[in-house]
Design a protein around this motif. Sequence first.
Motif, mmCIF file in Angstrom:
data_model
loop_
_atom_site.group_PDB
_atom_site.id
_atom_site.type_symbol
_atom_site.label_atom_id
_atom_site.label_comp_id
_atom_site.label_asym_id
_atom_site.label_seq_id
_atom_site.Cartn_x
_atom_site.Cartn_y
_atom_site.Cartn_z
ATOM 1 N N LYS A 1 0.829 -1.206 0.000
ATOM 2 C CA LYS A 1 0.000 0.000 0.000
ATOM 3 C C LYS A 1 0.865 1.259 0.000
ATOM 4 O O LYS A 1 0.461 2.290 -0.525
ATOM 5 C CB LYS A 1 -0.912 0.008 1.223
ATOM 6 N N SER A 2 2.046 1.159 0.647
ATOM 7 C CA SER A 2 2.905 2.330 0.770
ATOM 8 C C SER A 2 4.335 1.893 1.085
ATOM 9 O O SER A 2 4.583 0.719 1.405
ATOM 10 C CB SER A 2 2.409 3.241 1.909
ATOM 11 N N ARG A 3 5.248 2.831 1.008
ATOM 12 C CA ARG A 3 6.643 2.579 1.391
ATOM 13 C C ARG A 3 6.717 2.215 2.870
ATOM 14 O O ARG A 3 7.504 1.351 3.274
ATOM 15 C CB ARG A 3 7.485 3.830 1.119
ATOM 16 N N GLU A 4 5.896 2.862 3.687
ATOM 17 C CA GLU A 4 5.895 2.592 5.123
ATOM 18 C C GLU A 4 5.525 1.147 5.432
ATOM 19 O O GLU A 4 6.044 0.547 6.365
ATOM 20 C CB GLU A 4 4.933 3.551 5.845
ATOM 21 N N GLU A 5 4.623 0.584 4.623
ATOM 22 C CA GLU A 5 4.259 -0.817 4.844
ATOM 23 C C GLU A 5 5.458 -1.725 4.608
ATOM 24 O O GLU A 5 5.688 -2.683 5.358
ATOM 25 C CB GLU A 5 3.114 -1.223 3.925
ATOM 26 N N LEU A 6 6.237 -1.439 3.586
ATOM 27 C CA LEU A 6 7.438 -2.239 3.331
ATOM 28 C C LEU A 6 8.448 -2.058 4.465
ATOM 29 O O LEU A 6 9.050 -3.038 4.925
ATOM 30 C CB LEU A 6 8.081 -1.856 2.002
ATOM 31 N N LEU A 7 8.639 -0.825 4.933
ATOM 32 C CA LEU A 7 9.567 -0.593 6.042
ATOM 33 C C LEU A 7 9.132 -1.359 7.281
ATOM 34 O O LEU A 7 9.960 -1.902 8.018
ATOM 35 C CB LEU A 7 9.655 0.908 6.351
ATOM 36 N N GLN A 8 7.827 -1.400 7.498
ATOM 37 C CA GLN A 8 7.316 -2.159 8.644
ATOM 38 C C GLN A 8 7.645 -3.641 8.500
ATOM 39 O O GLN A 8 8.044 -4.298 9.480
ATOM 40 C CB GLN A 8 5.804 -1.968 8.746
ATOM 41 N N GLU A 9 7.526 -4.171 7.301
ATOM 42 C CA GLU A 9 7.847 -5.575 7.069
ATOM 43 C C GLU A 9 9.331 -5.846 7.284
ATOM 44 O O GLU A 9 9.708 -6.871 7.857
ATOM 45 C CB GLU A 9 7.446 -5.980 5.645
ATOM 46 N N VAL A 10 10.185 -4.929 6.835
ATOM 47 C CA VAL A 10 11.630 -5.090 7.021
ATOM 48 C C VAL A 10 11.957 -5.160 8.499
ATOM 49 O O VAL A 10 12.709 -6.034 8.958
ATOM 50 C CB VAL A 10 12.399 -3.942 6.343
ATOM 51 N N LEU A 11 11.409 -4.234 9.284
ATOM 52 C CA LEU A 11 11.699 -4.200 10.713
ATOM 53 C C LEU A 11 11.143 -5.426 11.420
ATOM 54 O O LEU A 11 11.801 -6.019 12.286
ATOM 55 C CB LEU A 11 11.119 -2.921 11.326
ATOM 56 N N THR A 12 9.954 -5.861 11.017
ATOM 57 C CA THR A 12 9.354 -7.052 11.622
ATOM 58 C C THR A 12 10.190 -8.290 11.329
ATOM 59 O O THR A 12 10.427 -9.123 12.219
ATOM 60 C CB THR A 12 7.926 -7.250 11.099
ATOM 61 N N ARG A 13 10.656 -8.425 10.091
ATOM 62 C CA ARG A 13 11.481 -9.584 9.724
ATOM 63 C C ARG A 13 12.776 -9.610 10.527
ATOM 64 O O ARG A 13 13.216 -10.664 10.993
ATOM 65 C CB ARG A 13 11.807 -9.562 8.233
ATOM 66 N N PHE A 14 13.417 -8.438 10.660
ATOM 67 C CA PHE A 14 14.663 -8.379 11.416
ATOM 68 C C PHE A 14 14.415 -8.767 12.872
ATOM 69 O O PHE A 14 15.166 -9.554 13.462
ATOM 70 C CB PHE A 14 15.261 -6.973 11.351
ATOM 71 N N THR A 15 13.351 -8.223 13.463
ATOM 72 C CA THR A 15 13.031 -8.525 14.858
ATOM 73 C C THR A 15 12.766 -10.010 15.043
ATOM 74 O O THR A 15 13.293 -10.640 15.970
ATOM 75 C CB THR A 15 11.805 -7.709 15.305
ATOM 76 N N ASP A 16 11.968 -10.587 14.159
ATOM 77 C CA ASP A 16 11.633 -12.006 14.280
ATOM 78 C C ASP A 16 12.871 -12.887 14.124
ATOM 79 O O ASP A 16 13.023 -13.895 14.827
ATOM 80 C CB ASP A 16 10.597 -12.393 13.224
ATOM 81 N N ARG A 17 13.762 -12.523 13.208
ATOM 82 C CA ARG A 17 14.970 -13.312 12.983
ATOM 83 C C ARG A 17 15.892 -13.248 14.204
ATOM 84 O O ARG A 17 16.467 -14.262 14.622
ATOM 85 C CB ARG A 17 15.700 -12.812 11.740
ATOM 86 N N THR A 18 16.017 -12.065 14.787
ATOM 87 C CA THR A 18 16.853 -11.906 15.976
ATOM 88 C C THR A 18 16.295 -12.705 17.141
ATOM 89 O O THR A 18 17.024 -13.376 17.879
ATOM 90 C CB THR A 18 16.953 -10.423 16.363
ATOM 91 N N VAL A 19 14.987 -12.640 17.308
ATOM 92 C CA VAL A 19 14.320 -13.361 18.394
ATOM 93 C C VAL A 19 14.457 -14.870 18.212
ATOM 94 O O VAL A 19 14.727 -15.605 19.168
ATOM 95 C CB VAL A 19 12.832 -12.952 18.450
ATOM 96 N N ALA A 20 14.294 -15.347 16.985
ATOM 97 C CA ALA A 20 14.399 -16.784 16.719
ATOM 98 C C ALA A 20 15.792 -17.303 17.048
ATOM 99 O O ALA A 20 15.945 -18.395 17.611
ATOM 100 C CB ALA A 20 14.060 -17.068 15.260
ATOM 101 N N ALA A 21 16.813 -16.517 16.732
ATOM 102 C CA ALA A 21 18.189 -16.927 17.032
ATOM 103 C C ALA A 21 18.400 -17.024 18.537
ATOM 104 O O ALA A 21 19.053 -17.953 19.031
ATOM 105 C CB ALA A 21 19.170 -15.937 16.420
ATOM 106 N N ALA A 22 17.840 -16.060 19.279
ATOM 107 C CA ALA A 22 17.983 -16.077 20.744
ATOM 108 C C ALA A 22 17.290 -17.296 21.342
ATOM 109 O O ALA A 22 17.828 -17.964 22.232
ATOM 110 C CB ALA A 22 17.406 -14.790 21.335
ATOM 111 N N ARG A 23 16.103 -17.592 20.859
ATOM 112 C CA ARG A 23 15.379 -18.753 21.377
ATOM 113 C C ARG A 23 16.142 -20.054 21.115
ATOM 114 O O ARG A 23 16.275 -20.901 21.996
ATOM 115 C CB ARG A 23 14.009 -18.848 20.707
ATOM 116 N N LYS A 24 16.653 -20.205 19.909
ATOM 117 C CA LYS A 24 17.339 -21.430 19.537
ATOM 118 C C LYS A 24 18.559 -21.657 20.416
ATOM 119 O O LYS A 24 18.819 -22.775 20.873
ATOM 120 C CB LYS A 24 17.759 -21.360 18.070
ATOM 121 N N THR A 25 19.311 -20.606 20.680
ATOM 122 C CA THR A 25 20.512 -20.737 21.498
ATOM 123 C C THR A 25 20.174 -21.058 22.939
ATOM 124 O O THR A 25 20.817 -21.886 23.585
ATOM 125 C CB THR A 25 21.327 -19.427 21.450
#
Length: 213
Positions: free
Chosen positions: A47-71
Amino acid sequence: MAAKDRREELIAAGFRVMIRDGVTKATTRAIVNEADMPLGVFHYCFKSREELLQEVLTRFTDRTVAAARKTFEAEGDLGSRITKSLSAFWGTVELSPGEHQVSYELTHYALRQAGFEDLARRQYQHYREVHQELLEEAAKAADIEWAVPVPVLARYLNAVLDGVTLNWLVDRDSEHSREVLRLTGDHLLTLARERPRPADEPNPATAEPSPAS
């Protein structure tokens, strides 16, 4: 290419542009050029550039969290689990400094954009919730309790990791950064104490071993 795949490629392209040029230069046109797609595809997927930025930040957060959980799921006593978790986190920082820098840029960007502030709040709330879950899991596994409220301890841990990461992004002093993380792990251990037990509950640390059959 399916719309879902185009969307994923645009997210990846947006991340690459932000790492290379910064968030402010990650325009819609710059992102589609990076993805080698026409501009119309972007507006079909987002819908907008902001929606893509939100997805980028969400993906980074989820990836960081997943790594912490696994360890943190690895076996070991409380001290070794804390040490491994902090070390694994630090490994992601040194391996992908650009991604961590982009996450800070996006957080500040979100705080300055009217109606976009909730993204930054959700990002840090997610971090604190994960830290709290890991601290509670560690306490249960080690049969201890924390001397301070877990929500406070989760906020403290998040603040330390944020500060160490931002300092390292400025001066790249890995030796002292790792020492700060070691001190943080040592401090966490001082906040662990024996869990109070009902009179009829045996303490596994002092219980007599069962006789061999």
